[in-house]
Design an enzyme around this catalytic site. Structure first.
Site, short mmCIF file in Angstrom:
data_model
loop_
_atom_site.label_atom_id
_atom_site.label_comp_id
_atom_site.label_asym_id
_atom_site.label_seq_id
_atom_site.Cartn_x
_atom_site.Cartn_y
_atom_site.Cartn_z
N SER A 64 -1.71 0.87 10.82
CA SER A 64 -0.43 0.32 10.21
C SER A 64 0.39 1.31 10.63
O SER A 64 0.35 2.55 11.01
CB SER A 64 -0.77 0.37 8.74
OG SER A 64 0.30 0.13 8.15
N TYR A 89 -3.92 2.90 0.31
CA TYR A 89 -3.69 2.33 1.82
C TYR A 89 -3.10 3.21 2.60
O TYR A 89 -3.64 3.47 3.93
CB TYR A 89 -3.07 1.26 1.42
CG TYR A 89 -2.67 0.45 2.91
CD1 TYR A 89 -3.64 -0.65 3.19
CD2 TYR A 89 -1.27 0.44 3.48
CE1 TYR A 89 -3.37 -1.42 4.48
CE2 TYR A 89 -1.19 -0.54 4.74
CZ TYR A 89 -2.19 -1.12 5.09
OH TYR A 89 -1.96 -2.15 6.24
#
Length: 243
Positions: free
Chosen positions: A136, A149
């Site tokens: 990501s 995350y």
């Protein structure tokens, strides 16, 4: 026929990647924790004349990962590429308000899950094989209120770099793709009833969010011979946001 696997392939970027690989003529193991969703992806691939296998697996469980990789190799006879896409989201929680159990779960699925996939994929890969880990842009910089995350995705980028160096002598390439906000069903569900998508598009130089197919295309390219001298990178697919 080349053969490979894609985790988290029941929807979103994973499904788009599995379909894209199949269109190149590869046989694809469609791995997802949701067996029904994996089956739906296989149906889409087979409808287009491709070859695919649905495999239910939980990437956070070592035995499940081992069995999924072994089934892929037993079915197709080899493993030439792997895309480790499966993961989970975590947001809207500042660090001091995040329970340890939640932090551990996010890291277990995203980071340890990617580690487990690589652990069992690497010994099976043919010389010249490739792994792409879907990280990501949160693996490259901060996303506010997403500490678990972001930590996990940074870890995936780190694992990618170490594996790239360690396995280069065996002719295996390992790279990461770091998508920005992408119009997956998951994002659309989170954004429902809000202006999140419009706001994210407004701060993206290209003026829109990526489609799953655009993120998947980067993974397919990195696993192809066209990227034969590329290993150890974290490639942003973000419409210019990192710039």
């Amino acid at each position: 026929m080349r053969a490979g696997l894609v985790t988290g392939a029941g929807s979103g970027i994973g499904r788009a990647a599995a379909q894209a690989f199949a269109r190149t003529g590869a046989a694809v193991a469609v791995i997802d924790v949701d067996e029904r969703s994996a089956g739906e992806t296989v149906e889409l691939i087979e409808k287009d004349g491709g070859v695919a296998l649905a495999v239910a697996a939980d990437i956070a469980d070592e035995e499940s990962v081992r069995a999924a990789v072994e089934r892929t190799v037993a079915t197709f006879g080899s493993l030439d590429f792997a895309v480790n896409n499966a993961g989970m989201a975590s947001h809207h929680r500042q660090l001091d308000r995040m329970p340890l159990a939640e932090f551990e779960r996010v890291v277990q699925v995203n980071l340890a899950g990617t580690f487990l996939c690589m652990k069992y994929e690497l010994p099976q890969l043919e010389r010249g094989g490739a792994i792409v880990n879907i990280a990501s842009n949160g693996g490259l910089y901060a996303i506010p209120t997403a500490p678990a995350y972001v930590a996990a995705k940074h870890g995936i980028v780190g694992l990618t770099k170490v594996a790239a160096v360690d396995y280069a002598p065996q002719g295996i390439r390992v790279n990461a793709v770091c998508p920005g906000p992408t119009l997956t069903p998951g994002l659309e569900q989170v954004a429902a009833g809000t202006d999140m998508i419009a706001r994210q598009a407004a701060i993206t130089p290209l003026g829109r969010l990526a489609t799953p197919e655009e993120a998947a295309a980067a993974a397919v390219w990195l696993c192809s011979d066209a990227a034969s001298y590329i290993t150890g990178i974290a490639l942003s697919v973000d419409g210019g946001r990192r710039a």
